[in-house]
Design a protein around this motif. Structure first.
Motif, PDB file in Angstrom:
ATOM      1  N   GLY A  73       5.615  -7.121  -0.060  1.00 17.08           N
ATOM      2  CA  GLY A  73       6.449  -8.009  -1.274  1.00 17.08           C
ATOM      3  C   GLY A  73       6.082  -9.680  -1.981  1.00 17.08           C
ATOM      4  N   ASN A  74       5.259 -10.059  -1.157  1.00 17.52           N
ATOM      5  CA  ASN A  74       5.441 -11.810  -0.455  1.00 17.52           C
ATOM      6  C   ASN A  74       3.658 -12.014  -1.976  1.00 17.52           C
ATOM      7  N   VAL A  75       4.930 -12.185  -2.632  1.00 17.33           N
ATOM      8  CA  VAL A  75       4.164 -13.134  -4.705  1.00 17.33           C
ATOM      9  C   VAL A  75       2.940 -13.562  -4.195  1.00 17.33           C
ATOM     10  N   GLY A  76       2.615 -14.208  -2.907  1.00 18.00           N
ATOM     11  CA  GLY A  76       1.957 -15.578  -2.660  1.00 18.00           C
ATOM     12  C   GLY A  76       1.274 -15.054  -1.322  1.00 18.00           C
ATOM     13  N   VAL A  77       1.102 -13.612  -1.790  1.00 18.16           N
ATOM     14  CA  VAL A  77      -0.088 -13.247  -0.382  1.00 18.16           C
ATOM     15  C   VAL A  77      -1.070 -13.615  -0.684  1.00 18.16           C
ATOM     16  N   ARG A  78      -1.794 -13.460   0.649  1.00 19.74           N
ATOM     17  CA  ARG A  78      -3.126 -14.201   1.192  1.00 19.74           C
ATOM     18  C   ARG A  78      -4.540 -12.928   0.278  1.00 19.74           C
ATOM     19  N   THR A  79      -5.363 -13.231   0.328  1.00 24.49           N
ATOM     20  CA  THR A  79      -6.737 -12.504  -0.829  1.00 24.49           C
ATOM     21  C   THR A  79      -6.921 -12.308   0.488  1.00 24.49           C
ATOM     22  N   THR A  80      -7.222 -10.331   0.798  1.00 29.09           N
ATOM     23  CA  THR A  80      -8.569 -10.490   1.437  1.00 29.09           C
ATOM     24  C   THR A  80      -9.246  -9.408   1.264  1.00 29.09           C
ATOM     25  N   TYR A  81     -10.266  -9.324   1.916  1.00 32.15           N
ATOM     26  CA  TYR A  81     -11.710  -8.705   1.738  1.00 32.15           C
ATOM     27  C   TYR A  81     -11.983  -7.581   2.183  1.00 32.15           C
ATOM     28  N   ASN A  82     -11.971  -6.011   1.935  1.00 31.18           N
ATOM     29  CA  ASN A  82     -12.114  -5.284   1.937  1.00 31.18           C
ATOM     30  C   ASN A  82     -14.008  -5.252   2.235  1.00 31.18           C
ATOM     31  N   ALA A  83     -14.316  -3.966   3.420  1.00 27.76           N
ATOM     32  CA  ALA A  83     -15.145  -3.653   3.598  1.00 27.76           C
ATOM     33  C   ALA A  83     -16.108  -4.043   3.454  1.00 27.76           C
ATOM     34  N   ASP A  84     -16.481  -4.199   1.766  1.00 28.55           N
ATOM     35  CA  ASP A  84     -17.658  -3.750   0.813  1.00 28.55           C
ATOM     36  C   ASP A  84     -18.087  -5.405   0.924  1.00 28.55           C
ATOM     37  N   ALA A  89      -6.542  -8.448  -4.042  1.00 29.04           N
ATOM     38  CA  ALA A  89      -5.749  -9.725  -3.675  1.00 29.04           C
ATOM     39  C   ALA A  89      -4.394  -8.952  -4.319  1.00 29.04           C
ATOM     40  N   GLY A  90      -3.632  -9.343  -4.593  1.00 29.83           N
ATOM     41  CA  GLY A  90      -1.876  -9.346  -4.987  1.00 29.83           C
ATOM     42  C   GLY A  90      -0.984  -8.574  -4.063  1.00 29.83           C
TER      43      GLY A  90
END
Length: 178
Positions: A73-84, A89-90
């Motif tokens: 529920g962290n509105v400021g969560v970091r963006t991650t990247y999938n395997a591709d 985000a979000g």
């Protein structure tokens, strides 16, 4: 309370008659959301966004369980990247979602945009499995949301993604927190 591990086909997972209400699940997770740095307004806006985005055709409690699993529920969560290599985000860590890393005190529009992106993505997963509100359809769609592919005989087969993802979501739907 700890999580119970579920595996196998969707029929091995808790039925919807065991799931808690959206309000119960939300209230059980308020402290976890606040611990991320979310303001009281952020938390209220998450509620509003879930209610609004449920109109897409996804249950509020399922949307919220995904939010808690993906970002606490962290509105400021970091963006991650999938395997591709695509940014996920979000609040629902979704490909194509806007993200606001490190930010709190977001507007309703910003929070709703994140929830809408994830809910629309999940709705696409639901369509793959019959587009209905059955637990069977929902659990399979959750597996697809996390890993992109589904072993219908074992929903804890992450196929390179998070193995216990569907099990964790089932626990959240039962009102359990981590």
């Amino acid at each position: 309370m700890g999580f119970t591990h579920y595996s196998g086909p969707a029929s091995n997972f808790p039925g919807k008659d065991q799931w808690k209400s959206f309000e119960q699940i939300f209230n059980a997770n308020k402290a976890s959301m606040a611990a991320t740095g979310d303001t009281g307004e952020d938390i209220g806006r998450i509620w509003n966004a879930v209610v609004e985005c449920a109109k897409i055709g996804v249950e509020e409690r399922v949307i919220f369980a995904i939010i808690m699993q993906e970002s606490t529920g962290n509105v400021g969560v970091r963006t991650t990247y999938n395997a591709d290599g695509h940014a996920t985000a979000g609040l629902m860590q979704c490909d194509g979602s806007p993200g606001f890393p490190g930010q709190h005190g977001l507007s309703q529009e910003q929070i709703t945009s994140m929830v809408r992106a994830g809910t629309e993505h999940f709705k696409g997963n639901l369509r793959q499995f019959g587009n209905n509100a059955s637990a069977d359809c929902i659990y399979k769609a959750l597996r697809a949301y996390n890993s992109g592919s589904v072993n219908e005989h074992d929903l804890s087969d992450g196929r390179g993604a998070t193995g216990p993802y569907v099990s964790d979501l089932a626990n959240r739907l039962l009102g359990r927190t981590n």
